[in-house]
Design a protein around this motif. Structure first.
Motif, PDB file in Angstrom:
ATOM      1  N   VAL A 219       0.832  -1.208   0.000  1.00 16.77           N
ATOM      2  CA  VAL A 219       0.000   0.000   0.000  1.00 16.77           C
ATOM      3  C   VAL A 219       0.869   1.260   0.000  1.00 16.77           C
ATOM      4  CG1 VAL A 219      -1.740   1.308   1.291  1.00 16.77           C
ATOM      5  CG2 VAL A 219      -1.885  -1.186   1.174  1.00 16.77           C
ATOM      6  N   ILE A 220       2.028   1.211   0.700  1.00 16.98           N
ATOM      7  CA  ILE A 220       2.923   2.376   0.796  1.00 16.98           C
ATOM      8  C   ILE A 220       4.279   2.019   0.186  1.00 16.98           C
ATOM      9  CG2 ILE A 220       3.686   4.240   2.323  1.00 16.98           C
ATOM     10  CD1 ILE A 220       1.909   3.124   4.493  1.00 16.98           C
ATOM     11  N   GLY A 221       4.300   1.372  -0.923  1.00 13.71           N
ATOM     12  CA  GLY A 221       5.555   1.010  -1.573  1.00 13.71           C
ATOM     13  C   GLY A 221       5.790  -0.489  -1.554  1.00 13.71           C
ATOM     14  N   THR A 222       6.484  -0.971  -2.568  1.00 14.57           N
ATOM     15  CA  THR A 222       6.672  -2.426  -2.725  1.00 14.57           C
ATOM     16  C   THR A 222       8.092  -2.898  -2.436  1.00 14.57           C
ATOM     17  OG1 THR A 222       7.193  -2.145  -5.082  1.00 14.57           O
ATOM     18  CG2 THR A 222       4.870  -2.485  -4.485  1.00 14.57           C
ATOM     19  N   GLU A 223       9.004  -1.961  -2.218  1.00 11.90           N
ATOM     20  CA  GLU A 223      10.423  -2.341  -2.120  1.00 11.90           C
ATOM     21  C   GLU A 223      10.717  -3.307  -0.978  1.00 11.90           C
ATOM     22  OE1 GLU A 223      10.236   1.632  -4.199  1.00 11.90           O
ATOM     23  OE2 GLU A 223       9.346   0.767  -2.387  1.00 11.90           O
ATOM     24  N   ASP A 224      10.006  -3.158   0.137  1.00 12.19           N
ATOM     25  CA  ASP A 224      10.264  -4.062   1.273  1.00 12.19           C
ATOM     26  C   ASP A 224       9.863  -5.495   0.935  1.00 12.19           C
ATOM     27  OD1 ASP A 224      11.189  -2.286   3.613  1.00 12.19           O
ATOM     28  OD2 ASP A 224       9.451  -1.215   2.827  1.00 12.19           O
ATOM     29  N   ASP A 225       8.818  -5.653   0.134  1.00 13.17           N
ATOM     30  CA  ASP A 225       8.351  -6.992  -0.237  1.00 13.17           C
ATOM     31  C   ASP A 225       9.155  -7.584  -1.393  1.00 13.17           C
ATOM     32  OD1 ASP A 225       6.366  -7.094   1.696  1.00 13.17           O
ATOM     33  OD2 ASP A 225       4.878  -6.149   0.393  1.00 13.17           O
ATOM     34  N   THR A 226       9.520  -6.745  -2.358  1.00 11.49           N
ATOM     35  CA  THR A 226      10.154  -7.281  -3.572  1.00 11.49           C
ATOM     36  C   THR A 226      11.675  -7.331  -3.485  1.00 11.49           C
ATOM     37  OG1 THR A 226      10.208  -5.084  -4.611  1.00 11.49           O
ATOM     38  CG2 THR A 226       8.258  -6.456  -5.005  1.00 11.49           C
ATOM     39  N   ILE A 227      12.272  -6.472  -2.653  1.00  9.89           N
ATOM     40  CA  ILE A 227      13.734  -6.424  -2.547  1.00  9.89           C
ATOM     41  C   ILE A 227      14.224  -6.875  -1.174  1.00  9.89           C
ATOM     42  CG2 ILE A 227      15.775  -4.928  -2.640  1.00  9.89           C
ATOM     43  CD1 ILE A 227      14.218  -3.147  -4.586  1.00  9.89           C
ATOM     44  N   MET A 228      13.699  -6.242  -0.114  1.00 15.90           N
ATOM     45  CA  MET A 228      14.246  -6.471   1.223  1.00 15.90           C
ATOM     46  C   MET A 228      13.982  -7.884   1.746  1.00 15.90           C
ATOM     47  SD  MET A 228      16.002  -4.792   3.550  1.00 15.90           S
ATOM     48  CE  MET A 228      15.686  -3.022   3.470  1.00 15.90           C
ATOM     49  N   ARG A 229      12.739  -8.318   1.751  1.00 15.06           N
ATOM     50  CA  ARG A 229      12.422  -9.617   2.360  1.00 15.06           C
ATOM     51  C   ARG A 229      13.086 -10.797   1.642  1.00 15.06           C
ATOM     52  NH1 ARG A 229       7.597  -6.800   3.798  1.00 15.06           N
ATOM     53  NH2 ARG A 229       7.297  -6.905   6.064  1.00 15.06           N
ATOM     54  N   PRO A 230      13.025 -10.874   0.317  1.00 19.38           N
ATOM     55  CA  PRO A 230      13.696 -12.003  -0.348  1.00 19.38           C
ATOM     56  C   PRO A 230      15.207 -12.019  -0.107  1.00 19.38           C
ATOM     57  CG  PRO A 230      12.173 -10.919  -1.846  1.00 19.38           C
ATOM     58  CD  PRO A 230      12.283 -10.046  -0.643  1.00 19.38           C
ATOM     59  N   THR A 231      15.803 -10.829  -0.046  1.00 21.93           N
ATOM     60  CA  THR A 231      17.259 -10.770   0.160  1.00 21.93           C
ATOM     61  C   THR A 231      17.620 -11.202   1.576  1.00 21.93           C
ATOM     62  OG1 THR A 231      17.386  -8.936  -1.417  1.00 21.93           O
ATOM     63  CG2 THR A 231      19.296  -9.313  -0.014  1.00 21.93           C
ATOM     64  N   LEU A 232      16.848 -10.756   2.561  1.00 28.96           N
ATOM     65  CA  LEU A 232      17.115 -11.173   3.942  1.00 28.96           C
ATOM     66  C   LEU A 232      16.918 -12.680   4.097  1.00 28.96           C
ATOM     67  CD1 LEU A 232      15.536  -8.279   6.070  1.00 28.96           C
ATOM     68  CD2 LEU A 232      17.878  -8.541   5.237  1.00 28.96           C
ATOM     69  N   GLN A 233      15.948 -13.241   3.400  1.00 29.83           N
ATOM     70  CA  GLN A 233      15.749 -14.687   3.451  1.00 29.83           C
ATOM     71  C   GLN A 233      16.960 -15.424   2.866  1.00 29.83           C
ATOM     72  OE1 GLN A 233      13.141 -16.554   4.911  1.00 29.83           O
ATOM     73  NE2 GLN A 233      14.770 -18.076   4.582  1.00 29.83           N
ATOM     74  N   ALA A 234      17.476 -14.907   1.765  1.00 28.48           N
ATOM     75  CA  ALA A 234      18.654 -15.517   1.157  1.00 28.48           C
ATOM     76  C   ALA A 234      19.856 -15.448   2.094  1.00 28.48           C
ATOM     77  CB  ALA A 234      18.980 -14.815  -0.166  1.00 28.48           C
ATOM     78  N   ILE A 235      19.987 -14.344   2.817  1.00 31.15           N
ATOM     79  CA  ILE A 235      21.083 -14.215   3.779  1.00 31.15           C
ATOM     80  C   ILE A 235      20.900 -15.209   4.924  1.00 31.15           C
ATOM     81  CG2 ILE A 235      22.152 -12.666   5.465  1.00 31.15           C
ATOM     82  CD1 ILE A 235      21.419 -10.342   3.561  1.00 31.15           C
ATOM     83  N   ASN A 236      19.674 -15.308   5.415  1.00 32.38           N
ATOM     84  CA  ASN A 236      19.404 -16.264   6.498  1.00 32.38           C
ATOM     85  C   ASN A 236      19.699 -17.695   6.076  1.00 32.38           C
ATOM     86  OD1 ASN A 236      18.195 -15.269   9.163  1.00 32.38           O
ATOM     87  ND2 ASN A 236      17.179 -13.963   7.668  1.00 32.38           N
ATOM     88  N   ASP A 237      19.499 -17.995   4.808  1.00 33.13           N
ATOM     89  CA  ASP A 237      19.759 -19.346   4.316  1.00 33.13           C
ATOM     90  C   ASP A 237      21.241 -19.707   4.395  1.00 33.13           C
ATOM     91  OD1 ASP A 237      17.087 -19.682   3.786  1.00 33.13           O
ATOM     92  OD2 ASP A 237      17.251 -19.246   1.631  1.00 33.13           O
ATOM     93  N   THR A 238      22.110 -18.702   4.528  1.00 32.45           N
ATOM     94  CA  THR A 238      23.546 -18.983   4.685  1.00 32.45           C
ATOM     95  C   THR A 238      23.929 -19.228   6.138  1.00 32.45           C
ATOM     96  OG1 THR A 238      24.243 -16.671   4.997  1.00 32.45           O
ATOM     97  CG2 THR A 238      23.983 -17.453   2.721  1.00 32.45           C
ATOM     98  N   GLY A 239      22.963 -19.059   7.053  1.00 34.18           N
ATOM     99  CA  GLY A 239      23.244 -19.308   8.467  1.00 34.18           C
ATOM    100  C   GLY A 239      23.429 -18.073   9.313  1.00 34.18           C
ATOM    101  N   LYS A 240      23.352 -16.903   8.692  1.00 32.64           N
ATOM    102  CA  LYS A 240      23.492 -15.667   9.453  1.00 32.64           C
ATOM    103  C   LYS A 240      22.158 -15.277  10.074  1.00 32.64           C
ATOM    104  CE  LYS A 240      27.484 -13.661   7.136  1.00 32.64           C
ATOM    105  NZ  LYS A 240      27.926 -14.918   6.500  1.00 32.64           N
ATOM    106  N   LEU A 241      22.230 -14.671  11.253  1.00 35.57           N
ATOM    107  CA  LEU A 241      21.029 -14.289  11.988  1.00 35.57           C
ATOM    108  C   LEU A 241      20.693 -12.835  11.676  1.00 35.57           C
ATOM    109  CD1 LEU A 241      21.904 -15.923  15.440  1.00 35.57           C
ATOM    110  CD2 LEU A 241      20.604 -16.911  13.533  1.00 35.57           C
ATOM    111  N   VAL A 242      19.918 -12.630  10.627  1.00 34.77           N
ATOM    112  CA  VAL A 242      19.512 -11.296  10.203  1.00 34.77           C
ATOM    113  C   VAL A 242      17.991 -11.266  10.137  1.00 34.77           C
ATOM    114  CG1 VAL A 242      19.755  -9.502   8.451  1.00 34.77           C
ATOM    115  CG2 VAL A 242      21.634 -11.086   8.872  1.00 34.77           C
ATOM    116  N   TYR A 243      17.388 -10.308  10.834  1.00 37.20           N
ATOM    117  CA  TYR A 243      15.936 -10.278  10.985  1.00 37.20           C
ATOM    118  C   TYR A 243      15.363  -8.975  10.428  1.00 37.20           C
ATOM    119  CZ  TYR A 243      17.063 -14.004  14.282  1.00 37.20           C
ATOM    120  OH  TYR A 243      17.551 -15.154  14.851  1.00 37.20           O
TER     121      TYR A 243
END
Length: 348
Positions: A219-243
């Motif tokens: 509703v107030i921009g898509t960048e958090d859904d299309t860029i931020m969340r998928p990238t943080l998930q990819a980082i978490n998949d490497t074992g790093k604790l990023v929330y």
């Protein structure tokens, strides 16, 4: 590893019309500080004598022509220039900006050549320092060029560490600058710094959202859904604790920041407003990710009080103490990682 009093702290003088000279000399006036490190100011004996007399401070220093002549246990002043500088406190002056550049260039050269161990920079005026030789928005970008690495502005105090995803970028350009590659690079820099500089074996990092309420599902921009969340998930998949991403408006007021070793803000004011609100005068600006250690106080030139003897030197003192601590931690980390039983962390 050097003994404490033999650690050489280089100090660039900053804008002489600001509070830099005052906070430097107030910090060094206490003789006991020479038991902790050896200070080297890059300026001139004439300039330091003027500042000492103007602020009625009592300290002795050793004037030298280059950083190879440093005497440990003494305050050293490298004569970067011999001019009699016309200091007019509180004024923006391009001529004074050139002396700030000369000091920074000389201090950086000494740092690269290992004549000094760490660098603490007094505040500059980003407008008057611009020249054909210096076309950077501030210290951070220049030092990244000279020292190599992936630089990151990291605001630090005893209980709070805030890194910036984008720093000196106009607000209108922030969203377009944020890419998966940038997020991964900055997370990696923060993660490595927490390990080697702050002795945190398995860091927990929080990421703040780009948009209000992290976009409210588009509703107030898509960048958090299309860029931020998928990238943080990819980082978490490497074992790093990023929330995250977390909504920035309530993150600090709720106290949630206390649950993490570091927070990464999407842009400059999103991170610096809460940091300076919570720790102004006690915080330090640390340039993480470089091959050498550089810190500075968490404030600017403060022209409005320059020359009046009113400047609080606590943040500058904290910048020195943090630089010393980081230097020690890096030395210990280097020894630790020589151990074949220590497995390097997987990169993102």
């Amino acid at each position: 590893m050097r003994k404490a009093e033999n650690v050489i702290v280089g100090i660039s003088i900053g804008d002489l019309n600001g509070v830099g000279g005052e906070i430097i000399l107030k910090t060094l006036e206490d003789d006991r500080i020479l038991e902790l490190f050896t200070p080297v100011i890059f300026a001139s004996a004439k300039t330091i004598t003027f500042l000492k007399n103007h602020f009625n401070l009592t300290l002795n220093f050793n004037g030298i022509s280059n950083a190879n002549q440093i005497i440990t246990g003494k305050i050293n002043v490298v004569n970067v220039w011999n001019d009699r500088v016309n200091i007019h406190f509180g004024e923006e002056d391009p001529a004074i900006g050139q002396y700030a550049i000369k000091s920074l260039f000389a201090a950086t050269k000494a740092l690269k050549e290992d004549a000094i161990d760490v660098l603490v920079t007094a505040p500059i005026n980003k407008h008057t320092i611009q020249s054909d030789d210096f076309k950077f928005p501030g210290h951070t970008d220049y030092l990244a060029q000279e020292l190599g690495g992936h630089s990151l502005m990291f605001m630090v105090n005893n209980t709070l560490r805030i890194g910036l995803l984008t720093d000196h970028v106009p607000v209108k350009d922030v969203a377009s600058c944020i890419t998966p590659e940038l997020i991964k690079d900055k997370v990696q820099t923060v993660y490595k710094s927490l390990q080697q500089d702050f002795n945190i074996r398995r860091p927990k990092i929080a990421m703040l959202g780009i948009n209000p309420h992290t976009g409210d599902h588009g509703v107030i921009g898509t960048e958090d859904d299309t860029i931020m969340r998928p990238t943080l998930q990819a980082i978490n998949d490497t074992g790093k604790l990023v929330y995250g991403p977390y909504a920035a408006d309530s993150f600090f007021g709720s106290g949630n920041y206390k649950n993490f070793d570091a927070i990464i803000a999407a842009y400059h004011d999103q991170g610096l407003i809460p940091f300076k609100t919570l720790s102004f005068g006690n915080g330090v600006n640390y340039t993480a990710g470089l091959s050498k250690i550089r810190t500075s106080p968490d404030h600017g030139t403060a022209f409005e009080i320059a020359g009046k003897g009113q400047a609080d030197n606590n943040s500058f003192k904290e910048a020195i103490f943090l630089a010393l601590k980081l230097y020690q931690n890096r030395m210990e980390y280097a020894e630790l990682t020589k151990n074949p039983l220590v497995t390097p962390q997987k990169k993102i």
